[in-house]
Design a protein around this motif. Structure first.
Motif, PDB file in Angstrom:
ATOM      1  N   ALA A   9       0.830  -1.208   0.000  1.00  0.00           N
ATOM      2  CA  ALA A   9       0.000   0.000   0.000  1.00  0.00           C
ATOM      3  C   ALA A   9       0.862   1.254   0.000  1.00  0.00           C
ATOM      4  N   LEU A  10       1.946   1.227   0.768  1.00  0.00           N
ATOM      5  CA  LEU A  10       2.854   2.375   0.812  1.00  0.00           C
ATOM      6  C   LEU A  10       3.521   2.577  -0.546  1.00  0.00           C
ATOM      7  N   ARG A  11       3.906   1.479  -1.172  1.00  0.00           N
ATOM      8  CA  ARG A  11       4.553   1.590  -2.485  1.00  0.00           C
ATOM      9  C   ARG A  11       3.597   2.200  -3.513  1.00  0.00           C
ATOM     10  N   LYS A  12       2.348   1.756  -3.516  1.00  0.00           N
ATOM     11  CA  LYS A  12       1.373   2.310  -4.452  1.00  0.00           C
ATOM     12  C   LYS A  12       1.121   3.785  -4.177  1.00  0.00           C
ATOM     13  N   THR A  13       1.120   4.141  -2.902  1.00  0.00           N
ATOM     14  CA  THR A  13       0.933   5.544  -2.541  1.00  0.00           C
ATOM     15  C   THR A  13       2.076   6.396  -3.082  1.00  0.00           C
ATOM     16  N   LEU A  14       3.296   5.907  -2.944  1.00  0.00           N
ATOM     17  CA  LEU A  14       4.466   6.659  -3.405  1.00  0.00           C
ATOM     18  C   LEU A  14       4.552   6.701  -4.927  1.00  0.00           C
ATOM     19  N   ASP A  15       3.904   5.742  -5.594  1.00  0.00           N
ATOM     20  CA  ASP A  15       3.914   5.731  -7.058  1.00  0.00           C
ATOM     21  C   ASP A  15       3.047   6.838  -7.656  1.00  0.00           C
ATOM     22  N   GLN A  16       2.215   7.443  -6.841  1.00  0.00           N
ATOM     23  CA  GLN A  16       1.371   8.532  -7.325  1.00  0.00           C
ATOM     24  C   GLN A  16       2.219   9.789  -7.537  1.00  0.00           C
ATOM     25  N   ARG A  17       2.166  10.304  -8.729  1.00  0.00           N
ATOM     26  CA  ARG A  17       3.025  11.447  -9.071  1.00  0.00           C
ATOM     27  C   ARG A  17       2.771  12.638  -8.148  1.00  0.00           C
ATOM     28  N   SER A  18       1.510  12.893  -7.830  1.00  0.00           N
ATOM     29  CA  SER A  18       1.188  14.033  -6.970  1.00  0.00           C
ATOM     30  C   SER A  18       1.755  13.848  -5.564  1.00  0.00           C
ATOM     31  N   MET A  19       1.736  12.607  -5.075  1.00  0.00           N
ATOM     32  CA  MET A  19       2.291  12.342  -3.750  1.00  0.00           C
ATOM     33  C   MET A  19       3.795  12.554  -3.730  1.00  0.00           C
ATOM     34  N   ARG A  20       4.481  12.044  -4.734  1.00  0.00           N
ATOM     35  CA  ARG A  20       5.930  12.224  -4.797  1.00  0.00           C
ATOM     36  C   ARG A  20       6.280  13.710  -4.874  1.00  0.00           C
ATOM     37  N   ALA A  21       5.488  14.468  -5.627  1.00  0.00           N
ATOM     38  CA  ALA A  21       5.750  15.901  -5.757  1.00  0.00           C
ATOM     39  C   ALA A  21       5.568  16.607  -4.417  1.00  0.00           C
ATOM     40  N   ARG A  22       4.535  16.229  -3.676  1.00  0.00           N
ATOM     41  CA  ARG A  22       4.281  16.890  -2.387  1.00  0.00           C
ATOM     42  C   ARG A  22       5.373  16.545  -1.370  1.00  0.00           C
ATOM     43  N   LEU A  23       5.809  15.296  -1.364  1.00  0.00           N
ATOM     44  CA  LEU A  23       6.869  14.901  -0.438  1.00  0.00           C
ATOM     45  C   LEU A  23       8.197  15.557  -0.815  1.00  0.00           C
ATOM     46  N   THR A  24       8.466  15.661  -2.111  1.00  0.00           N
ATOM     47  CA  THR A  24       9.693  16.316  -2.570  1.00  0.00           C
ATOM     48  C   THR A  24       9.690  17.786  -2.174  1.00  0.00           C
ATOM     49  N   ALA A  25       8.538  18.433  -2.301  1.00  0.00           N
ATOM     50  CA  ALA A  25       8.436  19.841  -1.923  1.00  0.00           C
ATOM     51  C   ALA A  25       8.659  20.035  -0.428  1.00  0.00           C
ATOM     52  N   MET A  26       8.432  18.976   0.355  1.00  0.00           N
ATOM     53  CA  MET A  26       8.656  19.047   1.797  1.00  0.00           C
ATOM     54  C   MET A  26      10.121  18.816   2.161  1.00  0.00           C
ATOM     55  N   GLY A  27      10.958  18.566   1.153  1.00  0.00           N
ATOM     56  CA  GLY A  27      12.379  18.388   1.406  1.00  0.00           C
ATOM     57  C   GLY A  27      12.823  16.941   1.498  1.00  0.00           C
ATOM     58  N   LEU A  28      11.985  16.006   1.036  1.00  0.00           N
ATOM     59  CA  LEU A  28      12.340  14.596   1.078  1.00  0.00           C
ATOM     60  C   LEU A  28      12.829  14.114  -0.277  1.00  0.00           C
ATOM     61  N   ALA A  29      13.737  13.154  -0.259  1.00  0.00           N
ATOM     62  CA  ALA A  29      14.114  12.433  -1.465  1.00  0.00           C
ATOM     63  C   ALA A  29      13.369  11.103  -1.410  1.00  0.00           C
ATOM     64  N   VAL A  30      12.312  10.991  -2.186  1.00  0.00           N
ATOM     65  CA  VAL A  30      11.444   9.814  -2.115  1.00  0.00           C
ATOM     66  C   VAL A  30      12.173   8.601  -2.665  1.00  0.00           C
ATOM     67  N   GLU A  31      12.163   7.542  -1.870  1.00  0.00           N
ATOM     68  CA  GLU A  31      12.900   6.327  -2.241  1.00  0.00           C
ATOM     69  C   GLU A  31      12.263   5.142  -1.520  1.00  0.00           C
ATOM     70  N   PHE A  32      11.460   4.372  -2.227  1.00  0.00           N
ATOM     71  CA  PHE A  32      10.831   3.213  -1.587  1.00  0.00           C
ATOM     72  C   PHE A  32      11.887   2.149  -1.317  1.00  0.00           C
ATOM     73  N   MET A  33      11.872   1.613  -0.110  1.00  0.00           N
ATOM     74  CA  MET A  33      12.796   0.553   0.282  1.00  0.00           C
ATOM     75  C   MET A  33      11.994  -0.601   0.872  1.00  0.00           C
ATOM     76  N   PRO A  34      12.034  -1.786   0.262  1.00  0.00           N
ATOM     77  CA  PRO A  34      11.368  -2.931   0.886  1.00  0.00           C
ATOM     78  C   PRO A  34      12.022  -3.262   2.226  1.00  0.00           C
ATOM     79  N   ALA A  35      11.385  -4.141   2.972  1.00  0.00           N
ATOM     80  CA  ALA A  35      11.818  -4.420   4.343  1.00  0.00           C
ATOM     81  C   ALA A  35      13.288  -4.806   4.439  1.00  0.00           C
ATOM     82  N   THR A  36      13.758  -5.645   3.543  1.00  0.00           N
ATOM     83  CA  THR A  36      15.159  -6.090   3.623  1.00  0.00           C
ATOM     84  C   THR A  36      16.127  -4.942   3.385  1.00  0.00           C
TER      85      THR A  36
END
Length: 325
Positions: free
Chosen positions: A273-300
């Protein structure tokens, strides 16, 4: 039994089965709780609430953010440890609570390797040094000169939590510029920034997501960032390495953790669910604007990142002479 009686029983059985199935469908999905170790209004809280709003659609269940501020996330981590491992409780945290706090506190009340399981990571970020709007400094060098002139070489610098990356940075800056800089710990970035905006403290160290909106509004000024490169959200702000202060290049991370014993299926569901959320272009843009470098990392991958970061900070803490408290 007469045929009519059998038919009546059959119809009754069908009605009961339909009622049971309908009741099962009517049962609401269990609420998912995301614990955050810092107060409402701070950067971590804002990130958690933004993600929760979208995760509820992916999970098909209500997602609430529960703030457990105090001791740099220690209270929230203890709450996660005590939570039932039933797939309804998760902990959204950055590096300090998971990787650093166990190195600087004698009895943190939790062991990440034993009490938690990684779910997924979703971003990296950098910390930054900022000055209040009432401070005339527009650069780190000007802040140093201002402290020497107006404070006799002494100054307090706000930090979101004791024994954290910001505290070690304050000590390094004090030694580097021969200043008597005292770390002033707060219960998270929100109250620290509140005091900076109220001109109660002249400088503070916090994450870029915590500081960036006030910087953009001109209410405080970010004058240096940690990390190995300038930040896309703050392209005009130099790194500490550019200013001749190396050693703060490792990027902290944000991740989600669950209590040990949480079923693998629940972890996989939340991670997907988190991965699908981050795949949304608008979500990535909002997180990037907050100063984050979006990078999905699986548990391992998150587990490897956490171990490497902890090992790096173990060396820094040992070299500093800091003793666990």
């Amino acid at each position: 039994m007469p045929t009519s009686g059998r038919r009546m029983l059959l119809r009754a059985g069908v009605l009961v089965a339909l009622a049971v199935a309908g009741a099962a469908r009517a049962q609401p999905a269990r609420t998912v709780r995301v614990i955050v170790g810092f107060p409402a209004g701070g950067g971590t809280d804002a990130i958690a609430r933004l993600l929760a709003e979208h995760l509820k659609d992916e999970l098909g269940a209500p997602v609430i953010v529960e703030n457990r501020p105090g001791a740099g996330g220690q209270l929230a981590a203890q709450a996660l440890k005590a939570a039932a491992p039933d797939g309804t409780t998760f902990f959204l945290s950055h590096d300090h609570t998971i990787s650093i706090l166990p190195l600087v506190v004698k009895t943190p009340g939790f062991d990440p390797a034993r009490d938690f399981v990684p779910v997924a990571g979703f971003a990296s970020f950098v910390n930054a040094f900022a000055v209040s709007g009432a401070t005339p400094a527009a650069s780190l060098a000007e802040y140093v000169a201002w402290v020497k002139t107006n404070g006799g070489g002494k100054g307090a610098v706000g930090i979101p939590a004791p024994a954290s990356t910001p505290e070690f940075l304050v000590k390094v800056l004090g030694e580097r510029y021969r200043l008597d800089l005292v770390p002033a710990p707060y219960r998270g970035s929100a109250p620290m920034i509140g005091d900076m905006l109220g001109n109660q403290i002249a400088a503070g160290v916090g994450s870029v997501p915590d500081l960036i909106e006030q910087h953009r509004a001109g209410k405080l000024r970010v004058v240096a960032v940690l990390g190995g490169a300038r930040q896309p959200a703050l392209p005009d702000v130099p790194t500490l390495a550019e200013l001749g202060i190396p050693g703060f290049d490792d990027l902290p991370y944000y991740g989600v953790f669950a209590p040990a014993g949480t079923p693998a299926a629940a972890i996989d569901t939340f991670s997907a669910a988190l991965r699908k959320t981050l795949d949304q272009r608008s979500m990535r843009a909002r997180l990037t604007a907050m100063g984050l470098a979006v990078e999905f990392m699986p548990a391992t991958q998150l587990a490897r990142r956490e171990r490497a970061y902890a090992q790096s900070w173990a060396r820094i803490i040992k070299a500093s002479g800091f003793q666990p408290q």
